[in-house]
Write a protein that holds these residues in place. Structure first.
Motif, PDB file in Angstrom:
ATOM      1  N   LEU A   1       0.841  -1.198   0.000  1.00 25.37           N
ATOM      2  CA  LEU A   1       0.000   0.000   0.000  1.00 25.37           C
ATOM      3  C   LEU A   1       0.876   1.248   0.000  1.00 25.37           C
ATOM      4  CD1 LEU A   1      -0.068   1.423   3.050  1.00 25.37           C
ATOM      5  CD2 LEU A   1      -1.649  -0.396   3.536  1.00 25.37           C
ATOM      6  N   ASP A   2       0.232   2.390  -0.286  1.00 27.11           N
ATOM      7  CA  ASP A   2       0.939   3.666  -0.390  1.00 27.11           C
ATOM      8  C   ASP A   2       0.395   4.642   0.648  1.00 27.11           C
ATOM      9  OD1 ASP A   2       2.370   2.885  -2.850  1.00 27.11           O
ATOM     10  OD2 ASP A   2       0.366   2.899  -3.723  1.00 27.11           O
ATOM     11  N   TRP A   3       1.290   5.504   1.127  1.00 26.40           N
ATOM     12  CA  TRP A   3       0.924   6.499   2.137  1.00 26.40           C
ATOM     13  C   TRP A   3       0.357   7.736   1.412  1.00 26.40           C
ATOM     14  CZ3 TRP A   3       1.076   5.913   7.427  1.00 26.40           C
ATOM     15  CH2 TRP A   3       0.917   7.070   8.200  1.00 26.40           C
TER      16      TRP A   3
ATOM     17  N   ASP B   1       5.019  23.096  -3.987  1.00 25.29           N
ATOM     18  CA  ASP B   1       6.356  23.682  -4.176  1.00 25.29           C
ATOM     19  C   ASP B   1       7.119  23.802  -2.865  1.00 25.29           C
ATOM     20  OD1 ASP B   1       6.103  27.120  -3.649  1.00 25.29           O
ATOM     21  OD2 ASP B   1       4.362  25.819  -3.603  1.00 25.29           O
ATOM     22  N   LYS B   2       6.501  23.351  -1.769  1.00 27.83           N
ATOM     23  CA  LYS B   2       7.198  23.431  -0.469  1.00 27.83           C
ATOM     24  C   LYS B   2       7.595  22.061   0.075  1.00 27.83           C
ATOM     25  CE  LYS B   2       4.885  27.754   0.738  1.00 27.83           C
ATOM     26  NZ  LYS B   2       4.027  27.785  -0.482  1.00 27.83           N
ATOM     27  N   VAL B   3       6.745  21.064  -0.141  1.00 27.71           N
ATOM     28  CA  VAL B   3       7.038  19.718   0.359  1.00 27.71           C
ATOM     29  C   VAL B   3       7.437  18.836  -0.825  1.00 27.71           C
ATOM     30  CG1 VAL B   3       6.159  17.747   1.671  1.00 27.71           C
ATOM     31  CG2 VAL B   3       5.317  20.058   2.175  1.00 27.71           C
ATOM     32  N   SER B   4       8.656  18.316  -0.785  1.00 24.53           N
ATOM     33  CA  SER B   4       9.157  17.513  -1.910  1.00 24.53           C
ATOM     34  C   SER B   4       8.812  16.038  -1.697  1.00 24.53           C
ATOM     35  CB  SER B   4      10.667  17.696  -2.054  1.00 24.53           C
ATOM     36  OG  SER B   4      11.307  17.211  -0.890  1.00 24.53           O
ATOM     37  N   GLY B   5       9.347  15.174  -2.562  1.00 21.45           N
ATOM     38  CA  GLY B   5       9.118  13.741  -2.389  1.00 21.45           C
ATOM     39  C   GLY B   5       9.155  12.950  -3.684  1.00 21.45           C
ATOM     40  N   LEU B   6       8.871  13.604  -4.833  1.00 19.88           N
ATOM     41  CA  LEU B   6       8.861  12.890  -6.112  1.00 19.88           C
ATOM     42  C   LEU B   6      10.291  12.638  -6.583  1.00 19.88           C
ATOM     43  CD1 LEU B   6       7.315  11.760  -8.569  1.00 19.88           C
ATOM     44  CD2 LEU B   6       7.331  14.080  -9.528  1.00 19.88           C
ATOM     45  N   GLN B   7      10.559  11.389  -6.961  1.00 20.80           N
ATOM     46  CA  GLN B   7      11.887  11.009  -7.459  1.00 20.80           C
ATOM     47  C   GLN B   7      11.740  10.155  -8.716  1.00 20.80           C
ATOM     48  OE1 GLN B   7      13.615   8.847  -4.127  1.00 20.80           O
ATOM     49  NE2 GLN B   7      14.622  10.700  -3.366  1.00 20.80           N
TER      50      GLN B   7
ATOM     51  N   HIS C   1       9.346   5.996 -11.382  1.00 21.95           N
ATOM     52  CA  HIS C   1       9.359   7.111 -10.430  1.00 21.95           C
ATOM     53  C   HIS C   1       8.573   6.699  -9.190  1.00 21.95           C
ATOM     54  CE1 HIS C   1       6.000   7.633 -13.260  1.00 21.95           C
ATOM     55  NE2 HIS C   1       5.332   8.220 -12.288  1.00 21.95           N
ATOM     56  N   ARG C   2       8.781   7.429  -8.116  1.00 19.46           N
ATOM     57  CA  ARG C   2       8.149   7.083  -6.847  1.00 19.46           C
ATOM     58  C   ARG C   2       7.977   8.355  -6.017  1.00 19.46           C
ATOM     59  NH1 ARG C   2      13.348   4.298  -3.608  1.00 19.46           N
ATOM     60  NH2 ARG C   2      14.494   6.253  -3.282  1.00 19.46           N
ATOM     61  N   VAL C   3       7.200   8.249  -4.943  1.00 18.00           N
ATOM     62  CA  VAL C   3       7.068   9.355  -3.992  1.00 18.00           C
ATOM     63  C   VAL C   3       7.556   8.872  -2.640  1.00 18.00           C
ATOM     64  CG1 VAL C   3       5.489  10.929  -2.809  1.00 18.00           C
ATOM     65  CG2 VAL C   3       5.123  10.382  -5.234  1.00 18.00           C
ATOM     66  N   ILE C   4       8.514   9.611  -2.092  1.00 19.36           N
ATOM     67  CA  ILE C   4       9.016   9.330  -0.746  1.00 19.36           C
ATOM     68  C   ILE C   4       8.167  10.133   0.246  1.00 19.36           C
ATOM     69  CG2 ILE C   4      10.993   9.589   0.816  1.00 19.36           C
ATOM     70  CD1 ILE C   4      11.373   7.447  -1.331  1.00 19.36           C
ATOM     71  N   ALA C   5       7.568   9.445   1.198  1.00 14.37           N
ATOM     72  CA  ALA C   5       6.791  10.138   2.226  1.00 14.37           C
ATOM     73  C   ALA C   5       7.736  10.970   3.101  1.00 14.37           C
ATOM     74  CB  ALA C   5       6.031   9.120   3.065  1.00 14.37           C
TER      75      ALA C   5
ATOM     76  N   LEU D   1       4.324   6.635  -2.613  1.00 16.44           N
ATOM     77  CA  LEU D   1       3.816   5.907  -3.778  1.00 16.44           C
ATOM     78  C   LEU D   1       4.948   5.029  -4.290  1.00 16.44           C
ATOM     79  CD1 LEU D   1       1.594   5.406  -5.871  1.00 16.44           C
ATOM     80  CD2 LEU D   1       2.435   7.397  -7.130  1.00 16.44           C
ATOM     81  N   ARG D   2       4.666   3.727  -4.413  1.00 13.96           N
ATOM     82  CA  ARG D   2       5.712   2.786  -4.815  1.00 13.96           C
ATOM     83  C   ARG D   2       6.166   3.046  -6.258  1.00 13.96           C
ATOM     84  NH1 ARG D   2       1.879  -2.004  -3.688  1.00 13.96           N
ATOM     85  NH2 ARG D   2       0.430  -0.236  -3.709  1.00 13.96           N
ATOM     86  N   ALA D   3       7.374   2.607  -6.576  1.00 11.64           N
ATOM     87  CA  ALA D   3       7.981   2.868  -7.880  1.00 11.64           C
ATOM     88  C   ALA D   3       7.173   2.221  -9.003  1.00 11.64           C
ATOM     89  CB  ALA D   3       9.416   2.357  -7.898  1.00 11.64           C
ATOM     90  N   HIS D   4       7.003   2.967 -10.107  1.00 14.44           N
ATOM     91  CA  HIS D   4       6.232   2.486 -11.251  1.00 14.44           C
ATOM     92  C   HIS D   4       6.513   3.382 -12.460  1.00 14.44           C
ATOM     93  CE1 HIS D   4       3.986   5.838  -9.609  1.00 14.44           C
ATOM     94  NE2 HIS D   4       3.350   5.949 -10.772  1.00 14.44           N
TER      95      HIS D   4
END
Length: 317
Positions: free
Chosen positions: A84-86, A190-196, A234-238, A174-177
């Protein structure tokens, strides 16, 4: 490593056009992502979209997310969670038929703003597809037509919020996909990052920039360009602090559109059968169960089916 590609679209109208088109070309070939500035959507309007999206999350979704976390005991997890994803999300469909009027909990102002936002993003997506055609040497309108199907393209938006996470090392936002569809336009916090994104075996941050639109290539564009342009993982790091807003709009082929490499691009290549031919809806059915796995086996599965169909029935007499 080279810096993340940023495209100032104002430069497409003057002497810097060729250099700007070259940045887009390199981004599509080597990154699968780029970031747009001065893209024609007014900053004040984007501020309204952001304000209303964050208000809607706080008013209608935040408590539900907290209850879900509590019911699953996620704050106390001791090992990595991989199913699951946060994230807290809802989906809007714009084309071929909008469902915005049917989504519960959206107030009238937010509904109208998201309708207008979708209309502006649709126009921007189609403009971008023509810029890609220009770089690829395809006739103007080719990619839009390739996506068209019998009822036009499919276009929808995933509205996500990624709340603060106590265990970001154990639960991904969000898991890598890779994205299954065509071209994706993202308006992000634009203030909270996380996308890679994954580049050359390393995870690279997609920089949050105020009023920018992040663009990425989906699997269908990889197929149509015969691999010249690539969709990338790509993924999202919480994050432990702050809630990250993400509004991703997917300009995809129509469900019955037949997707295959553009003949003009295949002719230029030595390897001509890199990608299969398939109906977009069939690809999406396969993707639904394999989203968080590599894309290559999905392409191979359709190549196998295509080859079997081309062989026809085997004679037994």
């Amino acid at each position: 490593m080279a810096s993340f590609p940023v495209v100032n679209m104002e430069n497409l109208n003057g002497e810097e056009r060729a250099a700007t088109m070259a940045v887009i070309k390199d981004a599509c070939e080597n990154w699968g992502f780029f970031e747009l500035l001065n893209h024609g959507i007014a900053p004040e309007f984007l501020d309204t979209v952001e304000r209303l999206t964050k208000e809607h999350y706080r008013k209608c979704m935040e408590q539900r997310f907290k209850e879900m976390v509590e019911s699953k005991g996620l704050e106390a997890v001791q090992s990595e969670i991989d199913d699951l994803d946060w994230e807290s999300t809802f989906f809007l469909r714009h084309l071929p038929v909008s469902n915005i009027s049917e989504i519960p909990d959206l107030d009238e102002e937010y509904r109208n703003v998201m309708k207008e936002f979708a209309a502006q993003l649709e126009k921007l997506a189609e403009h971008l597809l023509d810029l890609l055609c220009e770089n690829l040497g395809l006739e103007k309108g080719y990619l839009k037509q390739a996506f068209y199907g019998s009822k036009g393209p499919t276009f929808g938006t995933k509205v996500s919020n990624y709340p603060p996470c106590p265990k970001p090392d154990l639960i991904k936002g969000l898991r890598a996909h890779t994205d299954a569809g065509g071209i994706i336009l993202l308006f992000q916090d634009d203030k909270v990052s996380g996308l890679q994104l994954l580049k050359d075996g390393e995870w690279v941050d997609v920089p949050p920039m105020r009023h920018s639109i992040v663009v990425n290539i989906g699997d269908q564009l990889e197929v149509i360009t015969n691999g010249k342009y690539k969709s990338v993982m790509h993924r999202v790091i919480a994050q432990t602090d702050g809630t990250r807003m993400s509004i991703a709009s997917f300009y995809n082929p129509g469900s019955d559109a037949v997707i295959y490499p553009a003949p003009a691009l295949v002719e230029k290549e030595e390897k001509k059968d890199l990608y299969p031919k398939f109906v977009f809806e069939d690809y999406m059915k396969l993707y639904a169960g394999l989203k968080f796995q590599a894309k290559e086996p999905r392409f191979e599965a359709f190549k196998t089916m295509q080859n079997a169909a081309n062989l026809g029935p085997i004679a037994t007499a």
